[in-house]
Design an enzyme around this catalytic site. Sequence first.
Site, PDB file in Angstrom:
ATOM      1  N   LYS A  85       0.810  -1.217   0.000  1.00  0.00           N
ATOM      2  CA  LYS A  85       0.000   0.000   0.000  1.00  0.00           C
ATOM      3  C   LYS A  85       0.844   1.269   0.000  1.00  0.00           C
ATOM      4  O   LYS A  85       0.397   2.341  -0.440  1.00  0.00           O
ATOM      5  CB  LYS A  85      -0.933   0.002   1.211  1.00  0.00           C
ATOM      6  CG  LYS A  85      -2.095  -0.977   1.120  1.00  0.00           C
ATOM      7  CD  LYS A  85      -3.153  -0.478   0.145  1.00  0.00           C
ATOM      8  CE  LYS A  85      -4.406  -1.320   0.221  1.00  0.00           C
ATOM      9  NZ  LYS A  85      -5.456  -0.821  -0.683  1.00  0.00           N
TER      10      LYS A  85
ATOM     11  N   SER B 264       1.140  -9.889  -0.348  1.00  0.00           N
ATOM     12  CA  SER B 264       0.854  -8.459  -0.322  1.00  0.00           C
ATOM     13  C   SER B 264       1.052  -7.767   1.017  1.00  0.00           C
ATOM     14  O   SER B 264       1.168  -6.544   1.065  1.00  0.00           O
ATOM     15  CB  SER B 264      -0.583  -8.217  -0.800  1.00  0.00           C
ATOM     16  OG  SER B 264      -1.504  -8.882   0.050  1.00  0.00           O
TER      17      SER B 264
END
Length: 507
Positions: free
Chosen positions: A51, A305
Amino acid sequence: MTLKYIEKILRAKVYDVAEESPLDFALVLSERINNQVFLKREDLQPVFSFKLRGAYNKIASLTEQERSHGVIAASAGNHAQGVALSAKKLGIKSLIVMPKTTPEIKVNSVRARGAKVILFGDAFDDAYAHAKTLAKEKKMTFVHPYDDPEVIAGQGTVAMEILRQKTDAIEAIFVPVGGGGLIAGIAVYAKFVRPDIKIIGVEPDDSNCLQQALKACKRVTLKQVGLFADGVAVRQIGKEPFRLARSLVDEVMTVSTDEICAAIKDIFDDTRSVPEPAGALAIAGLKKYVEREKISDKALVAIESGANINFDRLRYVAERAQVGEHREILLAVKIPERPGSFLAFCKFLGKRSITEFNYRYFDDSSAQIFVGITSSGDINDKVDIIGQLEGQGFIVTDMTHNDLAKEHIRYMVGGHAPCELNEITYSLQFPERPGALLRFLTSLGSQWNISLFHYRNHGSAFGRVLIGVQIAAPQKIALQLCFEALGFRYTEETNNPAYQLFSGGQG
């Protein structure tokens, strides 16, 4: 439009704060599924998630006037940390609106990275609406977690690195999907440079907003989403990500909670790192794809992720991982209520390890036990075991994929017996090795009737059993001598208040 995105990705300023993450070969998993599996290690970013890329690229693109007013975001986790760190790096004030239900560890992490935090509402949607209102009032720039071209371009640098790190053939790239920013960015770049590579999205089966949107040919809003993989618990795919995904994503798969937990274990086995549930989604989908397509000797890439997992979730993950990789079978089995029945049942199972054994006396006719049995990992193993048990006259109910059984019932088997049993209870500890439970039951023989039994293999060096035996007082010493002969540590628990209040026989 694609060319504009390629230019944005190539010019993205993510490396002022993010790092080029390694593309690690997963040796153990590769050998097990007979393919070459590579992990894109976004869990190694400074905020332990990809992110940061999109957040920084968006904030770095702001004008001086926009920067002077600061940035605002709504998030309960990874995006919040990415915005906070990015703003701090650029010397910009940041405000993060988080739901009141956000774990304190995440709130403290965001504050530690320089952001001001406002706790508002009980869910993300409440926090999001409040952040949008504050953005207008304070003239702050709202940094969207996924539905923004600059954010998408920042996430697209992940694909740029993958194709630079692995220049030979890649069969497919598996991408976790929440709001869609990551898969949109990866798909844009990968399909432009290497259109032969399949881009496959992976979602939890209870949070599949992209799969549902592709099926309906329009964005849909899910009535509710599962929260286990909270990093991708999004009710509606982003508008811009959906526009890109419709033409660039080859397929979207869904996986179960058990499959996600198994994937977390797979990643740990290969890297000794522990991803968050959303971080393991891609590996779960990759494994399911290989099993479905029966492919071998292919290069497959999965995006790991993120690794922002709460420590207290690890026990739950470990419990569900065994089922997710077909290595634990959960059964309810009805056996005759007589001395020696447990022993006969365990002897029939032979050298298979018992992972769990729960039972409480109810009446003199039959006993209902909840049992966990280790499996080879072959999905047909369960069919064979059930068939063999039924062939011996046992009544068997498969609980392996029964969520109620896994979430609650397995911990509730027991309770008070319906009558006074003249029962003595002991907790025992013995070395945990294959056959240890069978050896224990064999030593007891059939001279005493077992009226309560709980055993659970916790993966430690010692197994622990709670056992209740219907026995006359003069035989108590003989039973204890049996324990001592086996070398087991034991403690009588008959007067333990926990036993008396919740399990003791009722007269």
